[in-house]
Motif scaffolding. Structure first.
Motif, PDB file in Angstrom:
ATOM      1  N   UNK A 132       0.846  -1.193   0.000  1.00 48.03           N
ATOM      2  CA  UNK A 132       0.000   0.000   0.000  1.00 48.03           C
ATOM      3  C   UNK A 132       0.883   1.245   0.000  1.00 48.03           C
ATOM      4  N   UNK A 133       0.344   2.387  -0.394  1.00 47.46           N
ATOM      5  CA  UNK A 133       1.144   3.628  -0.382  1.00 47.46           C
ATOM      6  C   UNK A 133       1.706   3.896   1.016  1.00 47.46           C
ATOM      7  N   UNK A 134       2.985   4.119   1.076  1.00 48.42           N
ATOM      8  CA  UNK A 134       3.657   4.383   2.338  1.00 48.42           C
ATOM      9  C   UNK A 134       4.284   3.168   2.968  1.00 48.42           C
ATOM     10  N   UNK A 135       3.817   1.969   2.582  1.00 51.18           N
ATOM     11  CA  UNK A 135       4.386   0.763   3.191  1.00 51.18           C
ATOM     12  C   UNK A 135       5.789   0.469   2.687  1.00 51.18           C
ATOM     13  N   UNK A 136       6.157   1.028   1.499  1.00 53.04           N
ATOM     14  CA  UNK A 136       7.520   0.816   1.025  1.00 53.04           C
ATOM     15  C   UNK A 136       8.543   1.480   1.946  1.00 53.04           C
ATOM     16  N   UNK A 190      22.687  -0.354  -1.917  1.00 52.65           N
ATOM     17  CA  UNK A 190      21.308   0.080  -1.704  1.00 52.65           C
ATOM     18  C   UNK A 190      20.392  -1.140  -1.676  1.00 52.65           C
ATOM     19  N   UNK A 191      19.398  -1.082  -0.835  1.00 56.58           N
ATOM     20  CA  UNK A 191      18.309  -2.060  -0.852  1.00 56.58           C
ATOM     21  C   UNK A 191      17.017  -1.264  -0.858  1.00 56.58           C
ATOM     22  N   UNK A 192      16.249  -1.386  -1.941  1.00 59.30           N
ATOM     23  CA  UNK A 192      15.074  -0.540  -2.154  1.00 59.30           C
ATOM     24  C   UNK A 192      13.860  -1.399  -2.471  1.00 59.30           C
ATOM     25  N   UNK A 193      12.694  -0.809  -2.273  1.00 63.43           N
ATOM     26  CA  UNK A 193      11.442  -1.541  -2.491  1.00 63.43           C
ATOM     27  C   UNK A 193      10.477  -0.683  -3.282  1.00 63.43           C
ATOM     28  N   UNK A 194       9.705  -1.361  -4.127  1.00 66.13           N
ATOM     29  CA  UNK A 194       8.581  -0.732  -4.845  1.00 66.13           C
ATOM     30  C   UNK A 194       7.393  -1.675  -4.731  1.00 66.13           C
ATOM     31  N   UNK A 195       6.217  -1.106  -4.660  1.00 58.88           N
ATOM     32  CA  UNK A 195       5.026  -1.946  -4.605  1.00 58.88           C
ATOM     33  C   UNK A 195       3.781  -1.149  -4.902  1.00 58.88           C
ATOM     34  N   UNK A 196       2.755  -1.841  -5.371  1.00 55.51           N
ATOM     35  CA  UNK A 196       1.454  -1.229  -5.637  1.00 55.51           C
ATOM     36  C   UNK A 196       0.377  -2.250  -5.275  1.00 55.51           C
ATOM     37  N   UNK A 240      -2.261  -4.894  -5.311  1.00 56.67           N
ATOM     38  CA  UNK A 240      -2.737  -5.782  -6.361  1.00 56.67           C
ATOM     39  C   UNK A 240      -1.780  -5.968  -7.513  1.00 56.67           C
ATOM     40  N   UNK A 241      -0.627  -5.257  -7.527  1.00 58.56           N
ATOM     41  CA  UNK A 241       0.326  -5.353  -8.619  1.00 58.56           C
ATOM     42  C   UNK A 241       1.615  -6.039  -8.196  1.00 58.56           C
ATOM     43  N   UNK A 242       1.693  -6.443  -6.941  1.00 62.34           N
ATOM     44  CA  UNK A 242       2.895  -7.094  -6.462  1.00 62.34           C
ATOM     45  C   UNK A 242       3.925  -6.087  -5.980  1.00 62.34           C
ATOM     46  N   UNK A 243       5.132  -6.587  -5.775  1.00 61.09           N
ATOM     47  CA  UNK A 243       6.222  -5.757  -5.268  1.00 61.09           C
ATOM     48  C   UNK A 243       7.510  -6.173  -5.940  1.00 61.09           C
ATOM     49  N   UNK A 244       8.483  -5.276  -5.894  1.00 62.12           N
ATOM     50  CA  UNK A 244       9.819  -5.588  -6.410  1.00 62.12           C
ATOM     51  C   UNK A 244      10.858  -4.984  -5.476  1.00 62.12           C
ATOM     52  N   UNK A 245      11.847  -5.789  -5.117  1.00 67.65           N
ATOM     53  CA  UNK A 245      12.962  -5.347  -4.308  1.00 67.65           C
ATOM     54  C   UNK A 245      14.208  -5.357  -5.173  1.00 67.65           C
ATOM     55  N   UNK A 246      15.053  -4.337  -4.969  1.00 65.15           N
ATOM     56  CA  UNK A 246      16.275  -4.237  -5.750  1.00 65.15           C
ATOM     57  C   UNK A 246      17.470  -4.096  -4.818  1.00 65.15           C
ATOM     58  N   UNK A 247      18.442  -4.978  -4.995  1.00 64.96           N
ATOM     59  CA  UNK A 247      19.710  -4.922  -4.272  1.00 64.96           C
ATOM     60  C   UNK A 247      20.782  -4.451  -5.251  1.00 64.96           C
ATOM     61  N   UNK A 248      21.423  -3.334  -4.935  1.00 67.78           N
ATOM     62  CA  UNK A 248      22.487  -2.783  -5.769  1.00 67.78           C
ATOM     63  C   UNK A 248      23.764  -2.719  -4.956  1.00 67.78           C
ATOM     64  N   UNK A 249      24.850  -3.306  -5.482  1.00 65.55           N
ATOM     65  CA  UNK A 249      26.132  -3.366  -4.787  1.00 65.55           C
ATOM     66  C   UNK A 249      27.228  -2.855  -5.712  1.00 65.55           C
ATOM     67  N   UNK A 291       7.073  10.496 -13.736  1.00 66.54           N
ATOM     68  CA  UNK A 291       7.419   9.745 -12.532  1.00 66.54           C
ATOM     69  C   UNK A 291       7.144   8.270 -12.751  1.00 66.54           C
ATOM     70  N   UNK A 292       8.180   7.454 -12.522  1.00 69.54           N
ATOM     71  CA  UNK A 292       8.014   6.023 -12.723  1.00 69.54           C
ATOM     72  C   UNK A 292       8.326   5.204 -11.496  1.00 69.54           C
ATOM     73  N   UNK A 293       9.076   5.755 -10.529  1.00 71.45           N
ATOM     74  CA  UNK A 293       9.493   4.914  -9.407  1.00 71.45           C
ATOM     75  C   UNK A 293       9.411   5.678  -8.121  1.00 71.45           C
ATOM     76  N   UNK A 294       8.766   5.063  -7.157  1.00 67.42           N
ATOM     77  CA  UNK A 294       8.748   5.596  -5.808  1.00 67.42           C
ATOM     78  C   UNK A 294       9.008   4.447  -4.870  1.00 67.42           C
ATOM     79  N   UNK A 295      10.039   4.554  -4.075  1.00 65.96           N
ATOM     80  CA  UNK A 295      10.379   3.476  -3.155  1.00 65.96           C
ATOM     81  C   UNK A 295      11.403   3.937  -2.164  1.00 65.96           C
ATOM     82  N   UNK A 296      11.596   3.250  -1.049  1.00 64.31           N
ATOM     83  CA  UNK A 296      12.536   3.685  -0.044  1.00 64.31           C
ATOM     84  C   UNK A 296      13.939   3.306  -0.406  1.00 64.31           C
ATOM     85  N   UNK A 297      14.864   4.217  -0.167  1.00 64.94           N
ATOM     86  CA  UNK A 297      16.265   3.894  -0.327  1.00 64.94           C
ATOM     87  C   UNK A 297      16.797   3.272   0.943  1.00 64.94           C
TER      88      UNK A 297
END
Length: 564
Positions: free
Chosen positions: A445-449, A487-493, A495-504, A536-542
């Motif tokens: 949900x919005x804000x849960x990222x 970085x470890x970041x999250x995106x989600x919507x 009913x659309x699922x979520x995606x986590x990204x690990x960047x090293x 705007x295409x991505x909103x997620x926590x850094x």
């Protein structure tokens, strides 16, 4: 020529930019500038009025003096010429000459010119004292007004007998006689009045400039008295925010600024006391967590031994007792996992976590994680799909920690996948490597990222869990990513699922600027209905709680916020 013009233009642009920056940053400069401009306008207006008033007074005094002399001279000339009835009388010209000599300045020190003329008769020659040609200074309009019997005047600038151009106040008056009208003129030089007015204007201007400069200096001093304590407070606040909790302001006097300094110091003292208290509580909490985790290891080992024995003999028990043995074994596994996570968290909190980096091929690491979670995925009906390069992807990382991060991310994706496929993607460029884990479950949900990396946080606490996690997995994963400088970041919507990204970083110790993979999946819904290749295409926590916002897949514009 063009190069010179470009150089001058660049210099002017830099100068304007510097002035604009100084104007924005310095309160003192703004106050002094506004004071100088306002005082200049005010003092300039008063100076103009005063100088104009002085000039008018000098001119009025000169006009009054000349008018009195003109009337007196007109009466005298009328008496002298009233004895003659014909202009042809032999004594008329001599009387005119004597009258001009009497009314004029015999010493020729004042520069006043007195003239008598009667143009209506050829028997009288114009006469002036001193004997100069005054005709160029008497305009036809003035002659006409005097000829009509009026006293008139004007200001004219001209030369008398080749002298320097001089401004004259010219007054004319008719002189009635028995043989007709004679005209009397006074030509008074205004050089002294002009000099006095110029001196007055110079004095007023000098006084005004001095007053403006004094006001500017006064504004600078007064502003400095106010701005200096504010600057000191700002620097002290910056030191406090940097962790120097013993910094204080100097209290001088008993005025409002002293009250500000005293209040600031009191606030700093209270903050220091609260921070120290919180640090002590945090230290005690970390020590408690570490001590409890260690102390529970011994009884847990004993209970584990007994539970393993019971679990191994469960087939000989009745079904209810066998089921209890299985539940006991499962809960002991969760308990042991919780203790392990608590110990790891306590090491991160204490700053004892160490990174054991080595060149590692991440492709086998990804396959190993998938193999270990294949049984869980099959049990919950989730297919795990891989998108990894066929060539090795080498990075200087701690393989144990990276594998633990991936195990947490993939395990959460399988758990929340809602029986839909989970996609794992591995990408790399010259400076960084990235792994994304995409599920198509309930989403965020919005804000849960912003909350998914908090300790013990769960999106839906009431939902039945399959993996029996501790609620610390993502928190530990975040610390592992930070330990790598990644970085470890999250995106989600919803009913659309979520995606986590690990960047090293590809090399240990390098600083990340971009990620090879985009945070927002290509099939994600567009916010506000905008085009996919813009907006705007991505909103997620850094990794530091910041938001990642950006338009391109893995491009620089996708990075935003502060990363640690």
């Amino acid at each position: 020529m063009w190069d010179i013009w470009r150089a001058l233009t660049g210099w002017a642009a830099r100068l304007v930019a510097g002035l604009h920056q100084t104007w924005r940053r310095s309160l003192q400069v703004r106050v002094v500038s506004i004071t100088l401009v306002a005082s200049s306008l005010l003092v300039g207006g008063f100076a103009y009025l005063i100088a104009d008033k002085i000039t008018n007074i000098l001119l009025e005094n000169a006009e009054t003096d000349v008018l009195l002399r003109l009337r007196s001279g007109s009466d005298y000339a009328a008496k002298q010429l009233g004895l003659f009835s014909q202009p042809q009388d032999a004594q008329v010209q001599d009387t005119i000459d004597n009258t001009v000599s009497y009314l004029g300045d015999p010493q020729q020190t004042s520069g006043v010119v007195v003239a008598l003329t009667a143009d209506h008769t050829d028997s009288i020659r114009p006469r002036s004292s001193p004997d100069v040609d005054f005709q160029p200074l008497v305009s036809p309009e003035l002659r006409a007004a005097v000829a009509d019997g009026n006293i008139a005047h004007q200001i004219r600038t001209g030369r008398l007998n080749g002298n320097e151009p001089t401004k004259y106040l010219v007054y004319g008056s008719p002189v009635p006689t028995r043989f007709g009208q004679v005209e009397l003129y006074y030509l008074v030089p205004l050089a002294r009045q002009d000099s006095t007015a110029a001196d007055a204007r110079a004095t007023v201007v000098a006084t005004g400039v001095a007053l403006v400069l004094l006001l500017g200096l006064l504004a600078a001093l007064v502003t400095r008295l106010v701005v200096t304590p504010v600057r000191v407070a700002a620097r002290t606040a910056q030191r406090l925010s940097a962790g120097l909790l013993d910094q204080r302001m100097t209290v001088n006097g008993e005025d409002d600024l002293a009250l500000l300094a005293a209040s600031f110091n009191q606030m700093a003292t209270n903050l220091q006391r609260q921070i120290l208290r919180l640090e002590e509580m945090s230290r005690l909490q970390r020590r408690f967590t570490s001590d409890v985790s260690h102390e529970l290891r011994t009884p847990l080992t004993t209970v584990r031994m007994a539970a393993d024995l019971i679990f191994a003999e469960r087939d000989e028990f009745d079904p209810a007792v066998a089921r209890s043995a299985e539940l006991l074994q499962a809960e002991l596994d969760r308990f042991e996992e919780l203790l392990t996570d608590l110990l790891e968290i306590s090491r991160f909190d204490a700053g004892f976590a160490m990174l054991d980096s080595e060149p590692t091929d991440l492709v086998p690491v990804v396959h190993r994680v998938v193999d270990r979670l294949a049984g869980l995925a099959e049990r919950v009906g989730v297919a795990i799909e891989l998108d990894v390069p066929s060539t090795p992807v080498i990075a200087e990382v701690d393989p144990r920690r990276v594998e633990r991060v991936l195990r947490n991310l993939v395990g959460n994706a399988v758990e929340h996948g809602e029986s839909k496929p989970v996609l794992i993607t591995l990408g790399a460029d010259e400076t960084a490597v990235a792994i994304t884990v995409r599920d198509r479950g309930v989403g965020l949900k919005p804000g849960e990222e912003k909350l998914v990396f908090n300790r013990f946080w769960r999106a839906d606490p009431s939902r039945a869990r399959q993996t029996g996690g501790t609620g610390l997995g993502l928190s530990i994963s975040l610390e592992d990513a930070r330990l790598h400088g990644g970085w470890l970041e999250a995106w989600g919507a919803p009913g659309q699922g979520a995606q986590f990204r690990l960047t090293l970083p590809a090399r240990s110790g390098d600083r990340l600027t971009t990620s090879p993979l985009r945070l927002v999946p290509a099939d994600a819904p567009l916010p506000f209905g905008g085009p996919r290749d813009g907006g705007l295409l991505a909103i997620g926590p850094g990794s530091a709680g910041a938001l990642a916002i950006g338009p391109g897949p893995g491009g620089d514009a996708e990075r935003a916020g502060v990363r640690s």
